[in-house]
Scaffold this motif. Structure first.
Motif, PDB file in Angstrom:
ATOM      1  N   GLY A 199       0.791  -1.222   0.000  1.00  0.00           N
ATOM      2  CA  GLY A 199       0.000   0.000   0.000  1.00  0.00           C
ATOM      3  C   GLY A 199       0.828   1.278   0.000  1.00  0.00           C
ATOM      4  N   TRP A 200       2.134   1.142  -0.122  1.00  0.00           N
ATOM      5  CA  TRP A 200       3.008   2.333  -0.151  1.00  0.00           C
ATOM      6  C   TRP A 200       3.832   2.331  -1.429  1.00  0.00           C
ATOM      7  N   TRP A 201       3.936   3.485  -2.066  1.00  0.00           N
ATOM      8  CA  TRP A 201       4.862   3.669  -3.179  1.00  0.00           C
ATOM      9  C   TRP A 201       6.257   3.881  -2.593  1.00  0.00           C
TER      10      TRP A 201
ATOM     11  N   VAL B 194       5.434   6.566   0.123  1.00  0.00           N
ATOM     12  CA  VAL B 194       4.282   7.457  -0.017  1.00  0.00           C
ATOM     13  C   VAL B 194       3.020   6.593  -0.022  1.00  0.00           C
ATOM     14  N   HIS B 195       2.143   6.861   0.913  1.00  0.00           N
ATOM     15  CA  HIS B 195       0.958   6.027   1.047  1.00  0.00           C
ATOM     16  C   HIS B 195       0.065   6.161  -0.187  1.00  0.00           C
ATOM     17  N   ALA B 196      -0.291   5.035  -0.754  1.00  0.00           N
ATOM     18  CA  ALA B 196      -1.020   5.056  -2.026  1.00  0.00           C
ATOM     19  C   ALA B 196      -2.400   5.683  -1.882  1.00  0.00           C
ATOM     20  N   ASP B 197      -2.996   5.570  -0.706  1.00  0.00           N
ATOM     21  CA  ASP B 197      -4.330   6.130  -0.514  1.00  0.00           C
ATOM     22  C   ASP B 197      -4.286   7.584  -0.051  1.00  0.00           C
TER      23      ASP B 197
ATOM     24  N   TYR C 232     -10.185   3.365  13.206  1.00  0.00           N
ATOM     25  CA  TYR C 232      -9.963   4.804  13.168  1.00  0.00           C
ATOM     26  C   TYR C 232      -8.725   5.049  12.335  1.00  0.00           C
ATOM     27  N   ARG C 233      -8.872   5.846  11.316  1.00  0.00           N
ATOM     28  CA  ARG C 233      -7.733   6.170  10.446  1.00  0.00           C
ATOM     29  C   ARG C 233      -7.519   7.674  10.490  1.00  0.00           C
ATOM     30  N   LYS C 234      -6.354   8.036  10.994  1.00  0.00           N
ATOM     31  CA  LYS C 234      -6.026   9.457  11.136  1.00  0.00           C
ATOM     32  C   LYS C 234      -4.919   9.809  10.155  1.00  0.00           C
ATOM     33  N   VAL C 235      -5.093  10.873   9.422  1.00  0.00           N
ATOM     34  CA  VAL C 235      -4.079  11.328   8.465  1.00  0.00           C
ATOM     35  C   VAL C 235      -3.580  12.692   8.918  1.00  0.00           C
TER      36      VAL C 235
ATOM     37  N   LEU D 247     -11.591   7.556   3.363  1.00  0.00           N
ATOM     38  CA  LEU D 247     -12.806   6.784   3.646  1.00  0.00           C
ATOM     39  C   LEU D 247     -12.837   5.501   2.819  1.00  0.00           C
ATOM     40  N   VAL D 248     -12.536   5.635   1.551  1.00  0.00           N
ATOM     41  CA  VAL D 248     -12.541   4.460   0.676  1.00  0.00           C
ATOM     42  C   VAL D 248     -11.565   3.409   1.210  1.00  0.00           C
ATOM     43  N   ALA D 249     -10.368   3.853   1.562  1.00  0.00           N
ATOM     44  CA  ALA D 249      -9.351   2.909   2.034  1.00  0.00           C
ATOM     45  C   ALA D 249      -9.773   2.253   3.343  1.00  0.00           C
ATOM     46  N   THR D 250     -10.369   3.030   4.226  1.00  0.00           N
ATOM     47  CA  THR D 250     -10.769   2.491   5.521  1.00  0.00           C
ATOM     48  C   THR D 250     -11.879   1.459   5.365  1.00  0.00           C
TER      49      THR D 250
END
Lengths: 709, 332
Positions: free
Chosen positions: A437-439, A576-579, B227-230, B320-323
């Motif tokens: 999931g990471w580039w 780099v996170h793909a999402d 919970y996904r925090k960016v 959201l999609v990824a979570t």
């Protein structure tokens, strides 16, 4: 490190290393860990009082009235200093230090008043009750490259030529088969040492010598003394400055700022009482210097085989309208790579903003970002390995002066670093490695830093109680001078290091230069070696109690004949996170060529610290100046992000063996700054390799690499 | 910082009376936010009423759910085995916030009452409608990277900083409140307000009302929640965006979803439109993106001197999609 990489000349430095080269633990470490090492704001004084700054809330205009009535009415308030009541200083030639000398406001956050009170809490309360009425003038705090009022400074920090040109860069751009022209930017950055700028000041008018004592958090007690004495109109011997320990400076404590002058003025307002003044974190964003934002227009002209026909950098940056500081961002381009055609220029915008100053590797740090990313772009354009492109452009002599290098081991750093990092066999294609999931990508950049030797520093060495005790007003800003200077003195005297003590951080000791420009070990060490040689020459190997001699740092004749620099190669792996576009740096390796390493443990710590600071610069550090107000909005450590432990993963620094007989008797080059120099470019280049997105504007935040929804 | 009085009453009733009696009185919990604001001059209360020793520090079973005393430190709530297994979204949210030291001090009752981290709010030298009603919003047209894109008004674009609160909103927690007129229960999703033209009011609590506990209702689907925090650095930063989500999937079709967003609004943002869009939808990135789009229809990004926050639309959508994708995978 290994000693098998012999990459020096066949000559060795004058001093035979015995204590030098040992990884001795910090002599001040235990005191710091136990909390017995005192810092400026906790200096051991009797009955201190506290001073709190009132800062301007406008960026330009006049503080036409300062109403102190309510503040003075509080119990415990001893004095309120305003432009109307503060003492007149003897010298106001440095506008940054002309504290409270008139009602003009030159930037937001400037000192317009100060309260001295019996307690910190009362001082803070009273400062908030000082009412300042302003006559507001229109201000201008927005830097851009297309301003019509950019000007050419007479020189750039510290005394470099503003512009240089060799050959014909325009012609090279017109004729070369491959050219590249790009604009890169670095943001306004703040040093943010953990220990704030702080002073404990005591004025005892009845004493002649030492009437003013300043316990100041500084990178140089003697420079503070001479500056403060001149500003206040005192003889230097009336001022004593003490600073045994510093909780970080990174250049921001290299030149005295307004807070130190204010501390002295506050002390003189309450004779006999020690006054403590510590900047708040927020105040450090306006009063303690910062790195200017830079706009770098870079041109490269190259042959298909990678040989550079020309390299140019045209820099636009800012200074404060009240005082000029011109960062030498273009200077490293003058001698980094071979190219017959070359241009470097600096233009400044004088804005209504706080005064910029030194921040770790001024010049080299921002100035290696644009060119080192440009080289990466050129390598991609040419289909050439970026390590090989750099090696292809290795000069035989300093391209600017034609002088030979005393030693130059950039290529050895690149080769060794590449091997250790696992660079060979790297797939050059960007944006093709998606793992979990990471580039993933890798990048390289070079680093350089000059070898500076300051002209003034004196050491005394005496024999006392069976030990050698040296004294020099040097500074240990967390760098290791307390430990490294005894190693040098021991080898110069030919005795075990345990028999040597070196006392530093006090103007009672002989004058020493600032801990700046990575010059401390070279300068103070050379003074110690000179003193040791004279000591042995006069007193022999068997001195008597009380024998003592003083010597100063000699000029280095070799500096006329050689170009002297340290070099390094940074390698970064970026994920780099793909999402989400989150940018992380799983690996950051640096390999350096910095002469003989006096203490591997402390040197590694310095290099890792520089790289960590570079990581912050690469990914997150950004002082957001709101042009409407002229202030840095994110002026605390919650919002001005520096790298946390969680951001630092596999961080490594090592070095190649380098014997340089020309730099100084120790054979050492400075290491305090070079660690930061190439880090940001290596990370940005790796991020491109990971994603295919070329980010030319720091910091490399996720929004810059985030794909659309 | 002005001098203030300090009281440590014997029980919550006395504490509530003390605060209710004085307009310039406030409750003091862990102090992780209030004490900063005292120092910065953001607030200048005349009386601090210390409730740290008064509210419950217990987590107890109540009707299939859990009752969390207001005095339970964030660190203990995050470490509770029942919370970790039955409401992982909450444990994850707590652990993504602040630092270990702060989580030891911060309380369950205090955490939702944190004030915004808007830098203009915290800087008394700049106008702010939340701090000084009617003075203007400095954030609009200023630095907006950390600001809201949902539910903003022309008076305020601040975000709510709590991570815990986002999880609580997704879980349909209930807030138990003691006030001068007795007890009441407020759905967590109704605790926080949108700014409208009174941004000075963060919540619907009346002066003198004290949070005594928060109930987590029984919610089997929350056993698979995240919970996904960016954020801009790996640790110790507020959310640019965050997503609290629980997903109930049956045969590749979403039966039910619970979703809340952080970092995008004045309140933890329960995404009911997204939940509605997902109900009965096939599990796919496209359905998840459509759910995000449904929720973000009315989003209004802010331009700003720092580049603004338009990126939050794409970032929130992708997060959201990824979570949801991860949760659906967990279900399968």
């Amino acid at each position: 490190m290994t000693d098998t990489d012999m990459t020096g000349t066949d000559m060795t430095p004058a001093l035979a290393p015995h204590a030098i080269g040992r990884d001795l633990a910090r002599r001040d470490g235990a005191a710091k860990v136990r909390g017995t090492a005192f810092y400026a704001d906790e200096s051991p004084v009797e009955n201190p009082v506290y001073c709190r700054i009132v800062a301007s809330t406008i960026a330009r205009g006049r503080a036409v009235s300062v109403d102190t009535g309510e503040a003075e009415g509080l119990d415990g308030v001893l004095a309120v200093l305003t432009p109307a009541t503060a003492e007149r200083l003897a010298s106001t030639s440095d506008a940054e230090l002309a504290v409270l000398q008139d009602d003009r406001v030159g930037f937001r956050g400037q000192i317009v008043g100060a309260v001295v009170a019996e307690s910190f809490e009362v001082a803070r309360d009273a400062a908030a009750r000082v009412r300042v009425e302003y006559e507001v003038a229109a201000h201008d705090a927005a830097l851009s490259a297309d301003r019509d009022d950019l000007y050419t400074p007479d020189q750039v920090n510290p005394t470099y030529e503003t512009d240089t040109a060799q050959g014909d860069m325009a012609a090279a751009m017109a004729s070369a088969p491959v050219t590249l022209e790009r604009t890169y930017t670095t943001p306004m950055l703040h040093n943010n040492p953990m220990e704030p700028h702080a002073t404990t000041a005591l004025w005892e008018p009845d004493r002649g010598a030492g009437a003013l004592t300043l316990y100041d958090s500084t990178q140089g007690v003697h420079p503070v003394r001479s500056t403060v004495a001149a500003v206040l109109g005192l003889d230097e011997d009336q001022v004593r400055v003490v600073c045994p320990y510093v909780g970080g400076g990174f250049g921001s404590k290299g030149m005295p700022h307004a807070n130190t002058v204010l501390a002295a003025m506050a002390a003189r307002a309450v004779p006999g009482r020690p006054v403590r003044v510590a900047l708040t974190r927020q105040q450090m964003f306006s009063l303690a210097g910062y790195r200017t934002p830079t706009i770098q227009q870079v041109q490269l002209a190259a042959q298909r085989d990678g040989a550079l026909d020309g390299i140019a950098i045209d820099v636009v940056e800012q200074t404060s309208r009240i005082k000029e500081f011109a960062e030498q961002t273009g200077v490293p381009t003058r001698n980094m790579y071979a190219a017959p055609n070359r241009r470097t220029t600096h233009r400044l915008a004088a804005l209504d903003v706080p005064v910029p100053s030194w921040m770790r590797a001024p010049g080299e740090c921002p100035g290696m970002f644009g060119p080192e990313v440009a080289l990466d772009e050129l390598a991609a354009e040419l289909g050439m390995d970026p390590v090989e492109l750099r090696i292809r452009n290795e000069p035989d002599v300093d391209p600017e002066t034609g002088k030979p290098f005393s030693t130059r081991n950039l290529v050895a750093c690149l080769r060794r670093g590449a091997e250790q990092f696992g660079w060979p066999g790297r797939d050059p294609r960007p944006g093709v490695r998606l793992e979990g999931g990471w580039w993933i990508g890798t990048g390289v950049a070079s680093a350089t830093y000059p070898v500076y030797r300051m002209p003034v520093s004196t050491a005394v060495i005496g024999y006392s109680g069976g030990r050698y005790v040296a004294r020099i007003g040097a500074a240990d800003i967390g760098t290791g001078a307390w430990t490294v200077l005894p190693q040098i003195a021991a080898d110069a005297l030919g005795v075990p290091v345990q028999e040597v003590e070196v006392l530093i951080g006090d103007t009672e000791y002989p004058p020493a230069s600032v801990a700046g420009g990575s010059s401390g070990t070279t300068t103070w060490g050379s003074a110690l070696v000179a003193a040791a040689e004279q000591f042995r020459g006069k007193f022999g190997a068997d001195p008597h109690e009380g024998d003592e001699i003083e010597a100063s740092v000699p000029e280095n004749a070799a500096s006329e004949r050689f170009a002297m620099h340290a070099y390094g190669a940074h390698f970064a792996e970026v994920a780099v996170h793909a999402d989400t576009g989150e940018v992380r740096v799983p690996r950051l390796h640096g390999t350096f060529a910095a002469g003989r390493i006096v203490n591997p443990r402390l040197a590694r710590s310095q290099l890792l610290g520089g790289m960590t600071m570079g990581l912050g610069m690469a990914l997150m550090e950004d002082s957001v100046l709101d042009p409407r107000t002229g202030h840095v909005v994110n002026h605390d450590l919650a919002e001005y992000h520096v790298a946390t432990n969680a951001d630092v993963a596999d961080l490594r620094a090592d070095w190649v063996h380098e014997d340089d007989p020309h730099v100084n008797p120790m054979g050492s080059k400075g290491i305090g700054e070079i660690g930061i120099v190439g880090t940001a470019a290596a990370v940005a280049n790796a991020a491109w390799h990971a994603t295919g997105v070329r980010v030319r504007d720091l910091p490399l935040t996720l929004d810059k690499v985030l794909p659309p929804a | 910082m002005r001098p203030f009085a300090y009281q440590a009453p014997d029980d919550t009733g006395a504490a509530v009376r003390s605060v209710a009696e004085r307009p310039d009185a406030v409750f003091l919990g862990g102090g992780t936010n209030l004490v900063d604001h005292l120092r910065l001059g953001v607030v200048s209360p005349g009386l601090l009423v210390d409730v740290t020793a008064l509210t419950s520090t217990e987590i107890t079973e109540v009707g299939g759910g859990l009752r969390v005393g207001a005095g339970v430190p964030n660190s203990e709530l995050a470490a509770d085995a029942r919370v970790r297994s039955r409401y992982p979204v909450l444990a994850q949210a707590l652990l993504s916030g602040a630092s270990g030291q702060l989580r030891n001090m911060a309380t369950t009752g205090g955490n939702p009452l944190q004030r915004t981290r808007c830098m203009y709010f915290q800087d008394v030298s700049t106008p702010c409608n939340k701090r000084e009603p009617g003075s203007g919003c400095s954030a609009i047209g200023g630095s907006t990277r950390n600001h809201a894109v949902l539910g903003t008004s022309e008076h305020c674009i601040a975000t709510h900083p709590s991570d815990m609160a986002v999880a609580m909103a997704a879980l349909d927690a209930q807030v138990l409140v003691l006030g001068p007129d007795g007890e009441r229960t407020i759905p967590f999703t109704e605790l926080h307000r949108l700014p409208g033209d009174t941004p000075e009011r963060d919540t619907v609590l009346e002066h003198g009302e004290l949070i005594t506990a928060i109930d987590l209702p029984e919610l089997p689907m929350a056993r698979r929640s995240r919970y996904r925090k960016v954020r801009d650095r790996a640790s110790y930063a507020f959310a640019l965006v965050s997503v609290a989500a629980a997903l109930d999937v049956d045969g590749g079709v979403v039966r039910e979803a619970r979703i809340a967003f952080g970092g995008v609004a004045h309140a933890p943002w329960r995404a009911r439109r997204a939940e509605e869009a997902l109900r009965g939808a096939t599990v796919s990135d496209e359905s998840f993106a459509a759910a995000a789009a449904a929720e973000l229809t009315d989003a209004r990004p802010q331009p700003g001197v720092d580049g603004g926050n338009e990126f939050k639309i794409a970032l929130l959508t992708r997060t959201l999609v990824a979570t949801l994708r991860d949760l659906a995978r967990e279900e399968a």
